[in-house]
Design a protein around this motif. Structure first.
Motif, PDB file in Angstrom:
ATOM      1  N   TRP A 168      -4.249   9.334 -15.043  1.00 43.64           N
ATOM      2  CA  TRP A 168      -4.599   7.970 -14.648  1.00 43.64           C
ATOM      3  C   TRP A 168      -3.492   6.982 -14.964  1.00 43.64           C
ATOM      4  O   TRP A 168      -3.309   6.002 -14.233  1.00 43.64           O
ATOM      5  N   THR A 171      -1.316   7.379 -12.024  1.00 40.78           N
ATOM      6  CA  THR A 171      -1.947   6.796 -10.834  1.00 40.78           C
ATOM      7  C   THR A 171      -1.775   5.277 -10.830  1.00 40.78           C
ATOM      8  O   THR A 171      -1.335   4.680  -9.843  1.00 40.78           O
ATOM      9  N   SER A 175       0.920   3.004  -8.546  1.00 40.63           N
ATOM     10  CA  SER A 175       0.284   2.127  -7.566  1.00 40.63           C
ATOM     11  C   SER A 175       0.978   0.782  -7.478  1.00 40.63           C
ATOM     12  O   SER A 175       0.905   0.095  -6.460  1.00 40.63           O
ATOM     13  N   PHE A 179       3.025  -2.451  -3.908  1.00 36.35           N
ATOM     14  CA  PHE A 179       3.076  -3.879  -3.610  1.00 36.35           C
ATOM     15  C   PHE A 179       4.486  -4.371  -3.343  1.00 36.35           C
ATOM     16  O   PHE A 179       4.687  -5.544  -3.063  1.00 36.35           O
TER      17      PHE A 179
ATOM     18  N   LYS B  60     -10.319   4.860  -4.100  1.00 32.97           N
ATOM     19  CA  LYS B  60      -9.172   4.356  -4.864  1.00 32.97           C
ATOM     20  C   LYS B  60      -9.176   2.824  -4.836  1.00 32.97           C
ATOM     21  O   LYS B  60      -9.233   2.196  -3.779  1.00 32.97           O
ATOM     22  N   PRO B  62      -8.072  -0.791  -4.554  1.00 32.29           N
ATOM     23  CA  PRO B  62      -6.896  -1.383  -3.903  1.00 32.29           C
ATOM     24  C   PRO B  62      -6.031  -2.175  -4.869  1.00 32.29           C
ATOM     25  O   PRO B  62      -4.939  -2.594  -4.509  1.00 32.29           O
ATOM     26  N   HIS B  63      -6.519  -2.347  -6.102  1.00 26.65           N
ATOM     27  CA  HIS B  63      -5.677  -3.011  -7.094  1.00 26.65           C
ATOM     28  C   HIS B  63      -4.631  -2.018  -7.600  1.00 26.65           C
ATOM     29  O   HIS B  63      -3.517  -2.001  -7.109  1.00 26.65           O
ATOM     30  N   LEU B  64      -4.995  -1.138  -8.526  1.00 25.57           N
ATOM     31  CA  LEU B  64      -3.995  -0.209  -9.055  1.00 25.57           C
ATOM     32  C   LEU B  64      -4.432   1.249  -9.005  1.00 25.57           C
ATOM     33  O   LEU B  64      -3.853   2.097  -9.668  1.00 25.57           O
ATOM     34  N   GLY B  65      -5.462   1.532  -8.247  1.00 27.15           N
ATOM     35  CA  GLY B  65      -5.720   2.935  -7.985  1.00 27.15           C
ATOM     36  C   GLY B  65      -6.713   3.652  -8.870  1.00 27.15           C
ATOM     37  O   GLY B  65      -6.866   4.858  -8.758  1.00 27.15           O
ATOM     38  N   CYS B  66      -7.415   2.953  -9.760  1.00 31.14           N
ATOM     39  CA  CYS B  66      -8.488   3.631 -10.484  1.00 31.14           C
ATOM     40  C   CYS B  66      -9.571   4.025  -9.490  1.00 31.14           C
ATOM     41  O   CYS B  66      -9.663   3.462  -8.412  1.00 31.14           O
ATOM     42  N   ALA B  98      -6.153  -7.420  -4.362  1.00 27.27           N
ATOM     43  CA  ALA B  98      -5.684  -8.377  -3.362  1.00 27.27           C
ATOM     44  C   ALA B  98      -6.324  -8.153  -2.001  1.00 27.27           C
ATOM     45  O   ALA B  98      -6.051  -8.864  -1.047  1.00 27.27           O
ATOM     46  N   ARG B  99      -7.160  -7.115  -1.905  1.00 24.21           N
ATOM     47  CA  ARG B  99      -7.820  -6.848  -0.627  1.00 24.21           C
ATOM     48  C   ARG B  99      -9.089  -6.057  -0.899  1.00 24.21           C
ATOM     49  O   ARG B  99      -9.355  -5.672  -2.035  1.00 24.21           O
ATOM     50  N   ARG B 122      -6.381  -0.228   5.875  1.00 25.91           N
ATOM     51  CA  ARG B 122      -6.357  -1.117   4.710  1.00 25.91           C
ATOM     52  C   ARG B 122      -7.552  -2.060   4.718  1.00 25.91           C
ATOM     53  O   ARG B 122      -7.993  -2.506   5.773  1.00 25.91           O
TER      54      ARG B 122
ATOM     55  N   THR C  77     -12.445   8.003 -13.763  1.00 27.67           N
ATOM     56  CA  THR C  77     -11.411   7.205 -14.410  1.00 27.67           C
ATOM     57  C   THR C  77     -11.874   6.870 -15.809  1.00 27.67           C
ATOM     58  O   THR C  77     -12.983   6.369 -15.981  1.00 27.67           O
ATOM     59  N   HIS C  98      -1.790 -11.686  -9.329  1.00 28.61           N
ATOM     60  CA  HIS C  98      -1.681 -10.865  -8.127  1.00 28.61           C
ATOM     61  C   HIS C  98      -0.647  -9.761  -8.358  1.00 28.61           C
ATOM     62  O   HIS C  98       0.397 -10.015  -8.949  1.00 28.61           O
TER      63      HIS C  98
END
Ligand code: FES
Lengths: 243, 147, 173
Positions: A168, A171, A175, A179, B60, B62-66, B98-99, B122, C77, C98
């Motif tokens: 994790w 991951t 990720s 961006f 997943k 869309p922030h950091l994949g958790c 962000a989405r 997306r 997770t 952000h």
């Protein structure tokens, strides 16, 4: 005459050291120049520069930790296959069935964390000493790259045990690259070899961790040290020049 | 030369074929619930239904994949990592994402829903209005565990 | 001692060497500015530092085991999900801003800033009292970054909520 002197004066000794005498500074300097292992050091330095007050020896500490990482890392490589089906089991096996396996893994882990600390502290120290100023800008730049490489080495190694912590963290960490405008998705796909962290990611990180990044690091360290040696008498020159 | 080197290694480092997902056979459309969601581990996602439409969501964040877990008590998706919240069809409610959640394209083959995990749509960016009217129906899972 | 090396100079011959201690060197009372031979003065220090570091690592490894959690499981997770400690500051920023800002612009700016530092700060003086702006800026950055790292590493628990590390510990190494 000490034992070392007579060894150096023998036929074999001469063939190794070439300069058997250690009487004058000049002899010692010649011996220094003739020694492969000492060639990364200057012959002389200012007394002040070698005091603990001046140098906190963070660079040496980083190098020693890197050495410890290479040694323990090679040991670990003998017991590890970078595949999701085997990796975790290999670590368990290493920890329970291999002589000193757990101990060597501990050494690798703690050395890695300490190396990040040592390199970062080295950089901060160099900032406060103003060592990035001309004519040494380029060595500072190499230092920045070395810090980044150290972080990448630690990060790629983090995935290898293939446990929850590893999976994790990687991951989430990879990720972030999504961006990056325009190329983000492609960069992540190339880094982890797919859309999700998986077998390809483990293989790629392994190759980066044991081959690509360490060789880059050692190459840059060589340039870093060479520059350091060339510049080591700089402050003496500057001072003489000011008089 | 340098250009060629960059170009070849760029090509060379692309994911190996088959590693970037593909079609996954799941369930028949009438097995998909419209009140809650159905977790399908093989496609790393959820199936749900809204206004007669099948929605195939990627789990997943869309922030950091958790992995975003479904919270039964509030009827929304709540990510434990940094607290992003999405409604039942994965549309953004709050948090640092962000989405909205991504979706997979899917086809219905022989009466079975087959999402393609390599074809990702997306999620809509923050600020897009929700298409379903389902306010949280109970206590959030996020609050329960933070004490 | 002459600057010309008598053994290599073409227009001179070596007539002989005189053994003895050098007029400068070991016997001279050293002053702070004097240069000293690297061997042994610096190398001894390096050896001591190296041994100290190695002993420290060996002891750490003796008393603390490297963590190993359950096998990787893409369907669950862990909560909280923590990045390695050196990314804890970034993670803390990602929680607030952000991802384009916290995940790309901030780290990018740090790297570019460090690389460009020698070319931004053109003040040639290395004494700290003469470079107050540079030292202050860097110190503020360091303090903020270390603070964020400590917060992200030790003060965050499930759902990235605030915890007191002496009550609940969620740091991962
Ligand atoms: S990963 Fe889901 S909120 Fe950050």
């Amino acid at each position: 005459m000490s034992l070392m002197d007579s060894i150096r004066k023998s036929a074999v000794g001469r063939s190794i050291w070439r300069t058997p005498k250690r009487v004058t500074d000049r002899d010692r300097a010649a011996a220094h120049w003739g020694n492969f292992f000492l060639h990364i050091y200057p012959v002389k330095m200012r007394r002040e520069q070698i005091s603990f007050k001046w140098s906190w020896f963070l660079g040496v500490a980083s190098m020693v930790l890197y050495g410890s990482l290479v040694a323990s890392g090679v040991y670990l490589m003998f017991f590890y296959v970078p595949s999701p089906t085997t990796a975790y089991g290999d670590i368990i096996f290493l920890q329970t069935n291999v002589a000193f396996g757990q101990y060597i893994r501990n050494i690798h882990r703690w050395s890695a964390h300490l190396m990040v600390v040592a390199v970062a502290a080295h950089m901060a120290k160099m900032f406060y000493r103003g060592a990035y100023k001309p004519p040494r800008e380029f060595n500072w730049l190499i230092g920045v790259v070395l810090l980044i490489l150290t972080l990448l080495l630690s990060f790629t190694g983090y995935l290898l045990p293939w446990d929850q912590l590893a999976y994790w963290a990687i991951t989430v960490g990879t990720s972030m690259t999504e961006f990056v405008p325009v190329i983000g998705d492609t960069v992540r796909a190339m880094l982890i070899g797919g859309t999700e962290v998986g077998a390809q990611t483990l293989l790629r990180f392994y190759v980066l961790h044991v081959a690509v990044l360490p060789s880059l690091l050692i190459g840059l360290i060589m340039i870093h040290l060479w520059r350091w040696r060339k510049d080591s008498m700089l402050e003496v020159d500057v001072e003489v020049g000011n008089e | 030369m340098a250009g060629a080197a960059v170009w070849t290694s760029w090509d060379f480092l692309q994911p190996v074929a088959g590693q970037a997902g593909g079609p996954v056979a799941t369930v028949t459309p009438d097995a998909v619930p419209s009140e809650t969601v159905l977790e399908i581990p093989s496609m790393r996602g959820y199936l749900t239904e809204a206004e007669g439409e099948i929605v195939s969501l990627r789990w997943k964040c869309p922030h950091l994949g958790c992995k975003v877990p479904w919270c039964e008590s509030s009827g929304q998706f709540e990510c434990p990592c940094h607290g992003s919240v999405f409604n039942r069809v994965g549309e953004y409610r709050r948090g640092p994402a962000a989405r909205g959640m991504d979706r997979y394209e899917y086809e219905i083959v022989d009466g079975i829903i087959v999402p393609d995990t390599s074809k990702i749509i997306r999620g809509a960016p923050v600020g897009t209005l929700e298409t379903i009217n389902e306010p949280p129906k109970g206590p959030e899972c996020l609050e329960a565990t933070s004490e | 001692m002459s600057d010309i090396d008598p053994t290599t100079s073409s227009d001179q011959r070596v007539l002989g060497f005189v053994e003895g201690t050098p007029p400068v060197g070991d016997r001279k009372i050293p002053r702070e500015e004097d240069s000293v031979m690297v061997w042994p003065h610096l190398l001894v220090r390096h050896a001591v530092v190296a041994l100290a570091v190695i002993v420290f690592v060996l002891l750490l490894a003796l008393f603390f085991n490297a963590p190993l959690r359950e096998m990787a499981n893409p369907t669950v997770t862990p909560n909280p999900e923590k990045a390695p400690w050196y990314f804890a500051a970034l993670q803390e920023l990602l929680f607030r801003f952000h991802p384009l800002v916290a995940g790309v612009l901030v780290p990018g700016a740090i790297i570019v800033g460090l690389v460009a530092l020698p070319f931004i700060d053109r003040n040639p003086d290395t004494r700290q009292r003469n470079r107050k702006v540079a030292v202050a800026t860097f110190t503020i950055f360091m303090v903020v970054w270390i603070l964020l790292t400590v917060i992200g590493f030790a003060f965050r628990g499930p759902n990235w909520g605030w915890v007191w590390p002496w009550l609940e510990w969620y740091g991962e190494l």
